[in-house]
Motif scaffolding. Structure first.
Motif, PDB file in Angstrom:
ATOM      1  N   MET A 271     -25.333 -13.561 -40.672  1.00 31.64           N
ATOM      2  CA  MET A 271     -24.782 -12.205 -40.835  1.00 31.64           C
ATOM      3  C   MET A 271     -23.936 -11.827 -39.620  1.00 31.64           C
ATOM      4  O   MET A 271     -24.374 -11.983 -38.477  1.00 31.64           O
ATOM      5  N   ARG A 272     -22.732 -11.304 -39.897  1.00 34.54           N
ATOM      6  CA  ARG A 272     -21.877 -10.838 -38.799  1.00 34.54           C
ATOM      7  C   ARG A 272     -22.422  -9.545 -38.209  1.00 34.54           C
ATOM      8  O   ARG A 272     -22.392  -9.336 -37.004  1.00 34.54           O
ATOM      9  N   ASP A 273     -22.898  -8.664 -39.071  1.00 35.27           N
ATOM     10  CA  ASP A 273     -23.444  -7.375 -38.631  1.00 35.27           C
ATOM     11  C   ASP A 273     -24.890  -7.261 -39.127  1.00 35.27           C
ATOM     12  O   ASP A 273     -25.185  -7.594 -40.281  1.00 35.27           O
ATOM     13  N   ARG A 274     -25.724  -6.762 -38.246  1.00 38.01           N
ATOM     14  CA  ARG A 274     -27.132  -6.546 -38.617  1.00 38.01           C
ATOM     15  C   ARG A 274     -27.530  -5.144 -38.187  1.00 38.01           C
ATOM     16  O   ARG A 274     -27.208  -4.717 -37.071  1.00 38.01           O
ATOM     17  N   ASN A 275     -28.258  -4.472 -39.035  1.00 45.46           N
ATOM     18  CA  ASN A 275     -28.787  -3.163 -38.655  1.00 45.46           C
ATOM     19  C   ASN A 275     -30.312  -3.218 -38.622  1.00 45.46           C
ATOM     20  O   ASN A 275     -30.912  -4.293 -38.786  1.00 45.46           O
ATOM     21  N   VAL A 276     -30.948  -2.084 -38.408  1.00 46.01           N
ATOM     22  CA  VAL A 276     -32.403  -2.059 -38.274  1.00 46.01           C
ATOM     23  C   VAL A 276     -33.091  -2.561 -39.542  1.00 46.01           C
ATOM     24  O   VAL A 276     -34.155  -3.199 -39.488  1.00 46.01           O
ATOM     25  N   VAL A 277     -32.481  -2.309 -40.696  1.00 42.53           N
ATOM     26  CA  VAL A 277     -33.066  -2.769 -41.963  1.00 42.53           C
ATOM     27  C   VAL A 277     -33.065  -4.299 -42.021  1.00 42.53           C
ATOM     28  O   VAL A 277     -34.017  -4.919 -42.511  1.00 42.53           O
ATOM     29  N   SER A 278     -32.002  -4.920 -41.502  1.00 39.04           N
ATOM     30  CA  SER A 278     -31.919  -6.380 -41.500  1.00 39.04           C
ATOM     31  C   SER A 278     -33.064  -6.980 -40.698  1.00 39.04           C
ATOM     32  O   SER A 278     -33.772  -7.900 -41.163  1.00 39.04           O
ATOM     33  N   TRP A 279     -33.228  -6.497 -39.476  1.00 39.73           N
ATOM     34  CA  TRP A 279     -34.288  -7.013 -38.604  1.00 39.73           C
ATOM     35  C   TRP A 279     -35.673  -6.776 -39.222  1.00 39.73           C
ATOM     36  O   TRP A 279     -36.534  -7.665 -39.214  1.00 39.73           O
TER      37      TRP A 279
ATOM     38  N   ALA B 128     -42.206 -11.591 -32.444  1.00 32.33           N
ATOM     39  CA  ALA B 128     -41.128 -12.104 -31.586  1.00 32.33           C
ATOM     40  C   ALA B 128     -39.794 -11.470 -31.950  1.00 32.33           C
ATOM     41  O   ALA B 128     -38.938 -11.249 -31.080  1.00 32.33           O
ATOM     42  N   LEU B 129     -39.600 -11.150 -33.221  1.00 31.28           N
ATOM     43  CA  LEU B 129     -38.354 -10.506 -33.639  1.00 31.28           C
ATOM     44  C   LEU B 129     -38.200  -9.127 -33.013  1.00 31.28           C
ATOM     45  O   LEU B 129     -37.079  -8.681 -32.765  1.00 31.28           O
ATOM     46  N   LEU B 130     -39.321  -8.445 -32.770  1.00 33.62           N
ATOM     47  CA  LEU B 130     -39.232  -7.124 -32.140  1.00 33.62           C
ATOM     48  C   LEU B 130     -38.635  -7.230 -30.743  1.00 33.62           C
ATOM     49  O   LEU B 130     -37.797  -6.406 -30.345  1.00 33.62           O
ATOM     50  N   ARG B 131     -39.029  -8.262 -29.998  1.00 36.30           N
ATOM     51  CA  ARG B 131     -38.469  -8.469 -28.656  1.00 36.30           C
ATOM     52  C   ARG B 131     -36.985  -8.862 -28.741  1.00 36.30           C
ATOM     53  O   ARG B 131     -36.151  -8.378 -27.976  1.00 36.30           O
ATOM     54  N   ALA B 132     -36.671  -9.756 -29.695  1.00 39.25           N
ATOM     55  CA  ALA B 132     -35.274 -10.157 -29.857  1.00 39.25           C
ATOM     56  C   ALA B 132     -34.408  -8.987 -30.300  1.00 39.25           C
ATOM     57  O   ALA B 132     -33.238  -8.870 -29.903  1.00 39.25           O
ATOM     58  N   MET B 133     -34.972  -8.120 -31.078  1.00 37.97           N
ATOM     59  CA  MET B 133     -34.255  -6.938 -31.560  1.00 37.97           C
ATOM     60  C   MET B 133     -33.866  -6.024 -30.398  1.00 37.97           C
ATOM     61  O   MET B 133     -32.763  -5.472 -30.344  1.00 37.97           O
TER      62      MET B 133
ATOM     63  N   LEU C 258     -31.033  -9.183 -50.066  1.00 39.07           N
ATOM     64  CA  LEU C 258     -31.353 -10.602 -50.199  1.00 39.07           C
ATOM     65  C   LEU C 258     -32.458 -11.010 -49.223  1.00 39.07           C
ATOM     66  O   LEU C 258     -33.364 -11.774 -49.572  1.00 39.07           O
ATOM     67  N   LEU C 259     -32.382 -10.507 -47.996  1.00 43.68           N
ATOM     68  CA  LEU C 259     -33.426 -10.801 -47.004  1.00 43.68           C
ATOM     69  C   LEU C 259     -34.793 -10.356 -47.512  1.00 43.68           C
ATOM     70  O   LEU C 259     -35.781 -11.098 -47.417  1.00 43.68           O
ATOM     71  N   ALA C 260     -34.850  -9.131 -48.045  1.00 42.51           N
ATOM     72  CA  ALA C 260     -36.128  -8.614 -48.548  1.00 42.51           C
ATOM     73  C   ALA C 260     -36.625  -9.433 -49.722  1.00 42.51           C
ATOM     74  O   ALA C 260     -37.827  -9.736 -49.832  1.00 42.51           O
ATOM     75  N   ALA C 261     -35.704  -9.852 -50.595  1.00 42.61           N
ATOM     76  CA  ALA C 261     -36.098 -10.620 -51.776  1.00 42.61           C
ATOM     77  C   ALA C 261     -36.606 -12.008 -51.384  1.00 42.61           C
ATOM     78  O   ALA C 261     -37.633 -12.478 -51.895  1.00 42.61           O
ATOM     79  N   TYR C 262     -35.900 -12.686 -50.470  1.00 43.54           N
ATOM     80  CA  TYR C 262     -36.366 -13.994 -50.003  1.00 43.54           C
ATOM     81  C   TYR C 262     -37.726 -13.866 -49.300  1.00 43.54           C
ATOM     82  O   TYR C 262     -38.593 -14.746 -49.400  1.00 43.54           O
TER      83      TYR C 262
END
Length: 604
Positions: free
Chosen positions: A73-81, A99-104, A53-57
């Motif tokens: 999302m309760r759980d996030r993996n590398v694909v989510s980020w 900025a997401l890379l730093r938050a990751m 869904l993230l990729a589609a949006y």
């Protein structure tokens, strides 16, 4: 079977279908509908479904919905980020992506190669080498810097930030086996985009030698063709055209446009037109390319005919297309047509005139000697910054050419307000004073330039002979090698014949510098009252060409500055004496000399 088990079975059956629909969806309505079905099935909360869904949006450009989903999302993996990062990048929000890379990193989820390549590509959009270095450093620490996808993204990032040396260092650090067609094309593009044509050509030669028989793709070929266009390497450009045909890329629009541009910039407009004519259903980009090429050759009516054909086929022009048509009008003396186009841009094509369009129109009026009208239009344009510098510099040159010192002084005052890239304009101002006999004022301009540390780039000209480029500077004949003496003897002999034809100038003598005349930067007269510049570079290149290029072949000379009036007149006279054709590409346009005349008709 219970109702619960039936529902579970139904969900298991529908899930693959819904995920398949998400992978192919690119419109918000479809994605939202599929999201609703997943929620109804109770399957939207899984990490896998949420990632799809993230990729589609993201593909739909709906970063707000993607972020809302991500935050829930309760759980996030590398694909989510990475999916959210890619969505931000695609939606034109590169800083948010980085900025997401730093938050990751703070979240404890380690990035992968695709994460780093997405972050590097975001930095490329920003042309921010500092931010890109941070991404590069993180990739090094994580052990992904030598990954082919990451390295290629870093090469592109450094190139777009103008850090060519860093881009090449990344490319060279890649394992030979990791260099694929995309990485080679990226490095070639870096050189071509940063006006390092010779380096791009050399790298392409390395590819042909060390690329393990890698077939060049259309990205590589278009980059090296663009490089040949930039440095005027016609021979190599023709060889690359042969490769284009051999590998079946002649129908690719990107390659075709590059070839149109290359042949026009190398002085063979006829070949440009042939390449264009072979394009099936040309879009706005090929049309714009051939219109700009036609304009630079001073073929104003041909450019207008191409534009009319384009509009007649229903191809909508863009801002650059209209600038090309204005340029054609400027260099062909079609003032009324050009002004009519400028005034109708908004109503006819929905394009508001920008600073470049006004500058071109002001230049057009200036060339035609309509200086008062040019000043009125310049005031109407209300441009700022570098755009204003270009506009007033153009006006200043026109005032100098038409010997209007009063207006030249007004334009010169505007130019003097700027602090950079003003050397050429100030030289024009000095020459305007010198031409009017006001030597003290001319000297004052030079004194002001020295005080401010302003220097004009030295002019140079080059000529290609048997795929070898010979570059000349004013007064320096040594690039001709063992034939240097013959070049000077030939020019001396031609000077005598030119005088018999009524030529008033003198090759290599002291003279007042013309508007954009090249100069050897080490020979300025201290007081600005005239400079002993030696033989100008284009005449040296012409001399070598006359010695070694067989009769029947046109001699093509490239020049980095505007051709001066003295040399322009000399080329016309020499073309009649030796009965040969010369093509000169200067900063503004092409000049085709034949039997004592020039194609520009003095609208240069």
């Amino acid at each position: 079977m219970t109702a619960t088990s039936n529902a579970a079975a139904g969900a298991a059956t529908l899930m693959p279908l819904l995920i398949h629909l998400l992978r192919g969806a690119s419109d918000l309505a479809s994605v939202s509908a599929t999201h609703a079905k997943l929620l109804k099935l109770g399957a939207a909360s899984s990490v896998a479904s949420s990632n799809h869904l993230l990729a589609a949006y993201g593909r739909c450009g709906c970063t707000a919905l993607a972020r809302h989903l991500f935050d829930g999302m309760r759980d996030r993996n590398v694909v989510s980020w990475t999916a959210l990062m890619s969505g931000y990048a695609s939606a034109g929000r590169p800083r948010a992506a980085v900025a997401l890379l730093r938050a990751m990193a703070r979240s404890g989820v380690p990035p992968n190669a695709f994460t780093f390549s997405t972050a590097a590509s975001s930095c490329a959009r920003l042309a921010d080498a500092g931010l890109g270095r941070q991404v590069h450093a993180r990739a090094e620490v994580a052990g992904y810097a030598c990954d082919s996808v990451v390295s290629t993204a870093l090469v592109d990032m450094y190139g777009k930030a103008g850090r060519v040396g860093d881009a090449r260092a990344v490319f060279d650090a890649m394992p030979v086996t990791a260099r694929n067609a995309v990485s080679w094309a990226s490095m070639l593009s870096v050189y071509a985009q940063n006006a390092l044509g010779h380096d791009a050509i050399q790298l392409f030669a390395e590819l042909r030698t060390n690329g393990e028989d890698m077939a060049p793709n259309h990205f590589m070929l278009s980059s090296v063709v663009n490089a040949c266009a930039g440095v005027g390497r016609l021979g190599i450009g023709k060889c690359i055209h042969g490769m284009v045909l051999h590998h079946g890329h002649e129908d690719n629009d990107v390659v075709a446009v590059a070839l149109v541009d290359m042949y026009s910039k190398c002085g063979i407009y006829e070949y440009s037109k042939k390449v264009f004519d072979r394009i099936n259903q040309p879009s706005v980009i090929p049309y714009t390319s051939i219109i700009v090429a036609t304009a630079k050759y001073g073929l104003g009516r041909c450019a207008l005919a191409l534009f009319s054909d384009m509009v007649g086929r229903g191809v909508q022009p863009n801002s650059v297309t209209l600038l090309g048509v204005l340029h054609a009008c400027s260099h062909s003396g079609l003032v009324d047509t050009g002004l009519q186009l400028l005034r109708s841009m908004r109503s006819e094509y929905g394009i508001d005139p920008c600073a470049s369009h006004y500058t071109c129109a002001v230049d057009m009026l200036g060339r035609a000697g309509q200086l008062e009208e040019a000043f009125e239009l310049a005031d109407e344009a209300q441009v700022n910054g570098n755009d204003a510098l270009m506009l007033w510099s153009s006006l200043l040159s026109a005032c100098r050419n038409h010997k209007r010192l009063d207006l030249a002084t007004m334009a010169g005052q505007k130019v003097s307000e700027f602090t950079q890239d003003v050397a050429g304009a100030l030289v024009v101002m000095s020459n305007a004073y010198a031409s009017a006999g006001q030597a003290d004022d001319a000297a004052a301009v030079w004194s002001n330039m020295r005080r401010r540390g302003i220097r004009k780039d030295p002019g140079c000209s080059w000529i290609e002979i048997k795929d070898i480029s010979y570059m000349f500077y004013a007064g320096v004949v040594s690039p001709a090698g063992s034939r240097a003496g013959e070049v000077m003897l030939l020019l001396d002999e031609l000077e005598g014949k030119m005088r018999e034809k009524g030529y008033k100038g003198r090759i290599g003598s002291a003279r007042v510098l013309d508007a954009d005349e090249e100069e050897d930067g080490n020979h300025h007269h201290q007081e600005g009252r005239g400079v002993m510049v030696g033989v100008h570079s284009e005449l040296l290149a012409l001399g070598l060409g006359l010695l070694v290029i067989p009769k029947g072949m046109a001699i093509r000379v490239m020049k980095n500055l505007r051709m001066c009036r003295d040399c322009h007149e000399a080329f016309k006279v020499i073309s009649a004496i030796v009965e040969r054709e010369f093509v000169v590409r200067d900063l503004n346009r092409f000049h085709h000399f034949r039997m004592g005349s020039c194609s520009c008709n003095d609208y240069w």
